[in-house]
Design a protein around this motif. Sequence first.
Motif, PDB file in Angstrom:
ATOM      1  N   UNK A 232       0.799  -1.228   0.000  1.00  9.09           N
ATOM      2  CA  UNK A 232       0.000   0.000   0.000  1.00  9.09           C
ATOM      3  C   UNK A 232       0.829   1.275   0.000  1.00  9.09           C
ATOM      4  N   UNK A 233       0.273   2.305  -0.650  1.00 11.49           N
ATOM      5  CA  UNK A 233       0.882   3.624  -0.632  1.00 11.49           C
ATOM      6  C   UNK A 233       0.545   4.286   0.696  1.00 11.49           C
ATOM      7  N   UNK A 234       1.560   4.758   1.386  1.00 14.43           N
ATOM      8  CA  UNK A 234       1.369   5.381   2.700  1.00 14.43           C
ATOM      9  C   UNK A 234       2.282   6.596   2.807  1.00 14.43           C
ATOM     10  N   UNK A 235       1.915   7.577   3.626  1.00 18.04           N
ATOM     11  CA  UNK A 235       2.781   8.760   3.784  1.00 18.04           C
ATOM     12  C   UNK A 235       4.033   8.407   4.573  1.00 18.04           C
ATOM     13  N   UNK A 236       5.115   9.057   4.241  1.00 15.45           N
ATOM     14  CA  UNK A 236       6.362   8.842   4.972  1.00 15.45           C
ATOM     15  C   UNK A 236       6.315   9.651   6.267  1.00 15.45           C
ATOM     16  N   UNK A 237       5.925   8.990   7.336  1.00 18.76           N
ATOM     17  CA  UNK A 237       5.852   9.611   8.656  1.00 18.76           C
ATOM     18  C   UNK A 237       6.510   8.658   9.656  1.00 18.76           C
ATOM     19  N   UNK A 238       6.583   9.065  10.904  1.00 18.60           N
ATOM     20  CA  UNK A 238       7.319   8.276  11.908  1.00 18.60           C
ATOM     21  C   UNK A 238       6.806   6.845  12.003  1.00 18.60           C
ATOM     22  N   UNK A 239       5.490   6.666  12.034  1.00 15.19           N
ATOM     23  CA  UNK A 239       4.952   5.308  12.189  1.00 15.19           C
ATOM     24  C   UNK A 239       5.246   4.437  10.979  1.00 15.19           C
ATOM     25  N   UNK A 240       5.014   4.963   9.765  1.00 13.99           N
ATOM     26  CA  UNK A 240       5.225   4.122   8.587  1.00 13.99           C
ATOM     27  C   UNK A 240       6.700   3.799   8.384  1.00 13.99           C
ATOM     28  N   UNK A 241       7.585   4.716   8.752  1.00 16.10           N
ATOM     29  CA  UNK A 241       9.017   4.403   8.672  1.00 16.10           C
ATOM     30  C   UNK A 241       9.383   3.292   9.652  1.00 16.10           C
ATOM     31  N   UNK A 242       8.736   3.287  10.815  1.00 18.15           N
ATOM     32  CA  UNK A 242       8.962   2.206  11.781  1.00 18.15           C
ATOM     33  C   UNK A 242       8.491   0.870  11.215  1.00 18.15           C
ATOM     34  N   UNK A 243       7.344   0.879  10.535  1.00 19.49           N
ATOM     35  CA  UNK A 243       6.818  -0.364   9.963  1.00 19.49           C
ATOM     36  C   UNK A 243       7.660  -0.835   8.783  1.00 19.49           C
ATOM     37  N   UNK A 244       8.202   0.107   8.014  1.00 19.36           N
ATOM     38  CA  UNK A 244       9.092  -0.267   6.912  1.00 19.36           C
ATOM     39  C   UNK A 244      10.387  -0.866   7.459  1.00 19.36           C
ATOM     40  N   UNK A 245      10.845  -0.366   8.581  1.00 16.60           N
ATOM     41  CA  UNK A 245      12.020  -0.940   9.232  1.00 16.60           C
ATOM     42  C   UNK A 245      11.722  -2.351   9.738  1.00 16.60           C
ATOM     43  N   UNK A 246      10.515  -2.538  10.263  1.00 13.74           N
ATOM     44  CA  UNK A 246      10.134  -3.850  10.796  1.00 13.74           C
ATOM     45  C   UNK A 246       9.955  -4.879   9.689  1.00 13.74           C
ATOM     46  N   UNK A 247       9.330  -4.449   8.563  1.00 14.65           N
ATOM     47  CA  UNK A 247       9.049  -5.360   7.447  1.00 14.65           C
ATOM     48  C   UNK A 247       9.492  -4.684   6.149  1.00 14.65           C
ATOM     49  N   UNK A 248      10.797  -4.708   5.861  1.00 13.43           N
ATOM     50  CA  UNK A 248      11.322  -3.966   4.710  1.00 13.43           C
ATOM     51  C   UNK A 248      10.650  -4.376   3.404  1.00 13.43           C
ATOM     52  N   UNK A 249      10.379  -3.379   2.568  1.00 16.23           N
ATOM     53  CA  UNK A 249       9.861  -3.643   1.231  1.00 16.23           C
ATOM     54  C   UNK A 249       8.373  -3.918   1.155  1.00 16.23           C
ATOM     55  N   UNK A 250       7.642  -3.719   2.256  1.00 16.44           N
ATOM     56  CA  UNK A 250       6.216  -4.040   2.233  1.00 16.44           C
ATOM     57  C   UNK A 250       5.331  -2.814   2.049  1.00 16.44           C
ATOM     58  N   UNK A 251       5.914  -1.611   2.042  1.00 12.00           N
ATOM     59  CA  UNK A 251       5.138  -0.386   1.883  1.00 12.00           C
ATOM     60  C   UNK A 251       5.684   0.438   0.719  1.00 12.00           C
ATOM     61  N   UNK A 252       4.818   1.248   0.134  1.00  7.24           N
ATOM     62  CA  UNK A 252       5.233   2.253  -0.837  1.00  7.24           C
ATOM     63  C   UNK A 252       5.124   3.600  -0.149  1.00  7.24           C
ATOM     64  N   UNK A 253       6.230   4.091   0.368  1.00  5.95           N
ATOM     65  CA  UNK A 253       6.212   5.330   1.138  1.00  5.95           C
ATOM     66  C   UNK A 253       6.456   6.527   0.230  1.00  5.95           C
ATOM     67  N   UNK A 254       5.614   7.556   0.388  1.00  4.18           N
ATOM     68  CA  UNK A 254       5.762   8.786  -0.383  1.00  4.18           C
ATOM     69  C   UNK A 254       5.625   9.971   0.560  1.00  4.18           C
ATOM     70  N   UNK A 255       6.170  11.082   0.159  1.00  7.79           N
ATOM     71  CA  UNK A 255       5.958  12.300   0.932  1.00  7.79           C
ATOM     72  C   UNK A 255       4.468  12.640   0.902  1.00  7.79           C
ATOM     73  N   UNK A 256       3.933  13.188   1.979  1.00  9.66           N
ATOM     74  CA  UNK A 256       2.492  13.456   2.043  1.00  9.66           C
ATOM     75  C   UNK A 256       1.961  14.268   0.858  1.00  9.66           C
ATOM     76  N   UNK A 257       2.799  15.143   0.268  1.00 14.34           N
ATOM     77  CA  UNK A 257       2.338  15.987  -0.848  1.00 14.34           C
ATOM     78  C   UNK A 257       2.400  15.279  -2.191  1.00 14.34           C
ATOM     79  N   UNK A 258       2.917  14.039  -2.216  1.00 17.96           N
ATOM     80  CA  UNK A 258       3.166  13.367  -3.500  1.00 17.96           C
ATOM     81  C   UNK A 258       2.229  12.201  -3.780  1.00 17.96           C
ATOM     82  N   UNK A 259       1.092  12.150  -3.111  1.00 17.40           N
ATOM     83  CA  UNK A 259       0.192  11.018  -3.327  1.00 17.40           C
ATOM     84  C   UNK A 259      -0.325  10.954  -4.754  1.00 17.40           C
ATOM     85  N   UNK A 260      -0.717  12.074  -5.320  1.00 25.90           N
ATOM     86  CA  UNK A 260      -1.233  12.068  -6.701  1.00 25.90           C
ATOM     87  C   UNK A 260      -0.167  11.568  -7.675  1.00 25.90           C
ATOM     88  N   UNK A 261       1.051  12.004  -7.465  1.00 24.82           N
ATOM     89  CA  UNK A 261       2.141  11.571  -8.353  1.00 24.82           C
ATOM     90  C   UNK A 261       2.340  10.069  -8.275  1.00 24.82           C
TER      91      UNK A 261
END
Length: 315
Positions: free
Chosen positions: A286-315
């Motif tokens: 899933x596409x998720x904003x790059x914030x403290x929680x999602x970065x923690x989850x990406x660290x826990x389970x690498x490669x399972x999220x599509x992290x983007x800056x909050x302003x870049x969702x449309x892109x």
Amino acid sequence: MSLPLHLVVGPEQHGVTTYALQVAEALGAPVARFDTWEDLQASAATPLGRIALHFTDQLYGRPAAQAASRIEWLAERAEWLGVTLHDVPQPSDGEANFPLRTAAYARVVQAADQVVVNSRHEAELLREAGITPAGGTARPAGPGRTPVGVVPLPLPDAPETSGTPRETPGEDSSEEPLTVAVFGFIYPGKGYEEAIDAAGALVGTPEGSRGVRVLALGAVATGHDWLADQLAERAARLGVEFAVTGYLPDGSLGAHLRSPLIPVCFHQHFSASGSINTWISAGRKPIAPRVRYTEEMEELRPGTLTLVEPSQLAE
């Protein structure tokens, strides 16, 4: 020492209720199940023994102060109380609601002998709000009190798939609109507005040539029917179709999660997210904003999220 009795309060379809039952089953712990606080209070023995529960003010009463009073009522009667916190207060709750929820959660933490959260992010939210387990008003400080524990939400079993999410079985997916999907109950701050606005940016583009739709995979949270109407109006202004599936049983949910759509999990105030884990368990990223929680989850389970800056969702 035997496991504490797990008190599980709330409607069957609520995410915290579901998780509390899963934890108790995984531990092999005894369970006392109640649909409402009133059911629990009517059947509670006095005194209680060792008990554990999962707390969010949504399940234990509104306003939040009432929910805190109910946990204190249990603490006064319990030999030992363990509490797992959910929906931890944070500034995005709003200027009026944040201090009220903070005060209520502080009372719950003070009443408990053991406090658990589901992410380091949540533990930081408690610290930033000045909520600590040291000392105690409902029960005195002592060697039995321990710091806040962190136990990440587990990945659920992969959802079963039965049937098709489309109204017409066998319909050609190439003719369907480009679909952006958000999973879970519809409630304020879940990220639907952001998903609709991003989808609106695709209207009239080659990617959106088949039309653009935002699909809410789930039911409207109790008392928030007005929000679904607002979201539909917002989508219509942008030329985006908006649809709500309602509650999805397991087989149908799996079919939707694996269908040709764009999974988005753009909460405005992450605490911990079962929605993200449900997407991951279905094999999605899933596409998720790059914030403290999602970065923690990406660290826990690498490669399972599509992290983007909050302003870049449309892109």
